[in-house]
Design a protein around this motif. Structure first.
Motif, mmCIF file in Angstrom:
data_model
loop_
_atom_site.group_PDB
_atom_site.id
_atom_site.type_symbol
_atom_site.label_atom_id
_atom_site.label_comp_id
_atom_site.label_asym_id
_atom_site.label_seq_id
_atom_site.Cartn_x
_atom_site.Cartn_y
_atom_site.Cartn_z
ATOM 1 N N VAL A 51 1.158 -14.066 2.138
ATOM 2 C CA VAL A 51 0.915 -12.692 2.586
ATOM 3 C C VAL A 51 2.187 -11.854 2.533
ATOM 4 C CG1 VAL A 51 -1.061 -13.310 3.998
ATOM 5 C CG2 VAL A 51 1.204 -13.375 5.021
ATOM 6 N N GLY A 52 3.354 -12.497 2.706
ATOM 7 C CA GLY A 52 4.608 -11.756 2.605
ATOM 8 C C GLY A 52 4.827 -11.205 1.215
ATOM 9 N N LEU A 53 4.585 -12.032 0.216
ATOM 10 C CA LEU A 53 4.732 -11.587 -1.174
ATOM 11 C C LEU A 53 3.747 -10.473 -1.504
ATOM 12 C CD1 LEU A 53 5.723 -11.794 -4.101
ATOM 13 C CD2 LEU A 53 4.123 -13.698 -4.419
ATOM 14 N N ALA A 54 2.484 -10.663 -1.146
ATOM 15 C CA ALA A 54 1.473 -9.651 -1.454
ATOM 16 C C ALA A 54 1.807 -8.321 -0.784
ATOM 17 C CB ALA A 54 0.098 -10.144 -1.010
ATOM 18 N N SER A 55 2.223 -8.374 0.467
ATOM 19 C CA SER A 55 2.549 -7.151 1.196
ATOM 20 C C SER A 55 3.814 -6.493 0.648
ATOM 21 C CB SER A 55 2.713 -7.455 2.686
ATOM 22 O OG SER A 55 1.507 -7.900 3.252
ATOM 23 N N ALA A 56 4.807 -7.303 0.288
ATOM 24 C CA ALA A 56 6.043 -6.755 -0.264
ATOM 25 C C ALA A 56 5.780 -6.032 -1.579
ATOM 26 C CB ALA A 56 7.065 -7.871 -0.465
ATOM 27 N N ALA A 57 4.872 -6.576 -2.390
ATOM 28 C CA ALA A 57 4.544 -5.927 -3.663
ATOM 29 C C ALA A 57 3.830 -4.600 -3.436
ATOM 30 C CB ALA A 57 3.683 -6.859 -4.512
ATOM 31 N N LEU A 58 2.944 -4.559 -2.445
ATOM 32 C CA LEU A 58 2.266 -3.299 -2.114
ATOM 33 C C LEU A 58 3.276 -2.246 -1.666
ATOM 34 C CD1 LEU A 58 -0.756 -4.821 -0.193
ATOM 35 C CD2 LEU A 58 -0.969 -3.354 -2.216
ATOM 36 N N ALA A 59 4.221 -2.655 -0.839
ATOM 37 C CA ALA A 59 5.238 -1.718 -0.363
ATOM 38 C C ALA A 59 6.121 -1.237 -1.510
ATOM 39 C CB ALA A 59 6.089 -2.373 0.718
ATOM 40 N N LEU A 64 7.537 3.054 -5.383
ATOM 41 C CA LEU A 64 7.645 3.525 -6.769
ATOM 42 C C LEU A 64 6.826 4.793 -7.013
ATOM 43 C CD1 LEU A 64 7.453 0.126 -8.683
ATOM 44 C CD2 LEU A 64 9.353 1.753 -8.796
ATOM 45 N N GLY A 65 5.945 5.130 -6.082
ATOM 46 C CA GLY A 65 5.121 6.323 -6.225
ATOM 47 C C GLY A 65 3.763 6.082 -6.830
ATOM 48 N N LEU A 66 3.302 4.814 -6.869
ATOM 49 C CA LEU A 66 1.948 4.538 -7.357
ATOM 50 C C LEU A 66 0.927 5.146 -6.394
ATOM 51 C CD1 LEU A 66 3.662 2.525 -9.047
ATOM 52 C CD2 LEU A 66 1.729 0.944 -8.909
ATOM 53 N N ASP A 67 -0.279 5.370 -6.897
ATOM 54 C CA ASP A 67 -1.329 6.032 -6.122
ATOM 55 C C ASP A 67 -1.596 5.284 -4.811
ATOM 56 O OD1 ASP A 67 -3.600 7.209 -5.094
ATOM 57 O OD2 ASP A 67 -4.778 7.043 -6.929
ATOM 58 N N PRO A 68 -1.335 5.907 -3.663
ATOM 59 C CA PRO A 68 -1.532 5.209 -2.391
ATOM 60 C C PRO A 68 -2.998 4.893 -2.095
ATOM 61 C CG PRO A 68 -0.981 7.515 -2.009
ATOM 62 C CD PRO A 68 -0.776 7.265 -3.461
ATOM 63 N N ALA A 187 6.452 -7.274 -10.141
ATOM 64 C CA ALA A 187 5.004 -7.123 -10.258
ATOM 65 C C ALA A 187 4.584 -5.676 -10.065
ATOM 66 C CB ALA A 187 4.307 -8.018 -9.229
ATOM 67 N N ALA A 188 5.183 -5.003 -9.102
ATOM 68 C CA ALA A 188 4.825 -3.609 -8.820
ATOM 69 C C ALA A 188 5.097 -2.706 -10.017
ATOM 70 C CB ALA A 188 5.591 -3.113 -7.597
ATOM 71 N N ARG A 189 6.139 -3.001 -10.761
ATOM 72 C CA ARG A 189 6.474 -2.185 -11.938
ATOM 73 C C ARG A 189 5.430 -2.325 -13.043
ATOM 74 N NH1 ARG A 189 11.289 0.173 -11.298
ATOM 75 N NH2 ARG A 189 12.883 -0.812 -9.985
ATOM 76 N N GLU A 190 4.604 -3.366 -12.965
ATOM 77 C CA GLU A 190 3.553 -3.578 -13.965
ATOM 78 C C GLU A 190 2.265 -2.849 -13.608
ATOM 79 O OE1 GLU A 190 3.969 -5.228 -16.863
ATOM 80 O OE2 GLU A 190 6.084 -5.384 -16.299
ATOM 81 N N GLY A 191 2.193 -2.286 -12.406
ATOM 82 C CA GLY A 191 1.001 -1.532 -12.011
ATOM 83 C C GLY A 191 0.152 -2.251 -10.974
ATOM 84 N N VAL A 192 -0.841 -1.550 -10.457
ATOM 85 C CA VAL A 192 -1.659 -2.069 -9.361
ATOM 86 C C VAL A 192 -2.367 -3.363 -9.743
ATOM 87 C CG1 VAL A 192 -3.621 -1.569 -7.851
ATOM 88 C CG2 VAL A 192 -1.975 0.233 -8.379
ATOM 89 N N ASP A 193 -2.869 -3.436 -10.965
ATOM 90 C CA ASP A 193 -3.624 -4.624 -11.384
ATOM 91 C C ASP A 193 -2.758 -5.880 -11.458
ATOM 92 O OD1 ASP A 193 -5.908 -3.132 -11.561
ATOM 93 O OD2 ASP A 193 -5.774 -2.824 -13.729
#
Length: 220
Positions: A51-59, A64-68, A187-193
């Motif tokens: 859950v730490g990894l998943a949450s860190a990627a969301l943050a 980065l300014g991805l669609d909230p 991962a975040a730099r690759e997009g939401v998917d």
């Protein structure tokens, strides 16, 4: 960018409500799975890499300014426990109040308007980091640290654990926190998917059980 803002955001005294939550430590203590510093380290390591990894990627993605709105949906999909979804939104709402006072900006205002009952906490944190002039790695580090510092602090109260031992656990996990934060940003730099969806099913199960306890020390 000011790193001092990161210290403010990650400070346990920042009034975001996290002190009232054990991150699953309370039910783990009651079940006998968390008894000492060695168990705490194993518990925190498992939490950090799931859950730490998943949450860190969301943050990181929010920073980065991805669609909230998309990120909040992604957070919902990664949080199967209704109890934990409610906790995440409550913490998001509390963090939003503090963040808007500290770093007022249009992005935080828009997110608050879109989610009057609270967006998921990592999404709010990433948006707050962006408002504070911080980058995605800063946001990811903040969340990675939160994912283990909460249970460590709770264990001191729940087990009367020596606080020096709890702090030593966090220090030993520091290199892994760095790795998780870097993975999250990549991962975040690759997009939401591409965001990680690592999970800890036992935390979901025990969160539902914990929410039904008539008496408990922590909210979750």
């Amino acid at each position: 960018m000011t790193r001092a803002a990161l210290l403010v955001l990650a400070d346990g005294r920042f009034p975001a409500g996290g002190h009232a939550h054990s991150g699953g430590a309370e039910p783990a203590v009651k079940a006998g799975r968390l008894r000492d510093a060695r168990d705490l380290e194993a518990f925190c390591r498992g939490r950090l890499h799931t859950v730490g990894l998943a949450s860190a990627a969301l943050a990181a993605a929010a920073a980065l300014g991805l669609d909230p709105l998309e990120l909040d949906e992604a957070a919902d999909a990664r949080t199967p426990s209704p109890a934990l979804r409610a906790v995440a939104r409550k913490l998001g709402r509390q963090l939003m109040r503090a963040a808007r006072a500290a770093w007022p900006c249009a992005e935080l205002d828009a997110l608050a308007a879109a989610f009057p009952k609270g967006a998921h906490q990592p999404v709010v944190l990433g948006t707050a980091a962006r408002a504070a002039g911080l980058g995605p790695l800063d946001a990811a580090h903040c969340v990675a640290y939160e994912s283990v510092s909460g249970p460590a602090t709770a264990a001191v109260r729940l087990l009367s654990l020596d606080p020096f031992q709890a702090t030593a656990v966090l220090a030993r996990l520091a290199p892994e926190m760095d790795q998780v934060a870097e993975h999250a940003v990549a991962a975040a730099r690759e997009g939401v998917d591409a965001l990680p969806a690592a999970s800890a099913p036992l935390l979901d199960v025990t969160a539902e059980q914990h929410a039904a306890w008539p008496v408990r020390l922590f909210a979750s």
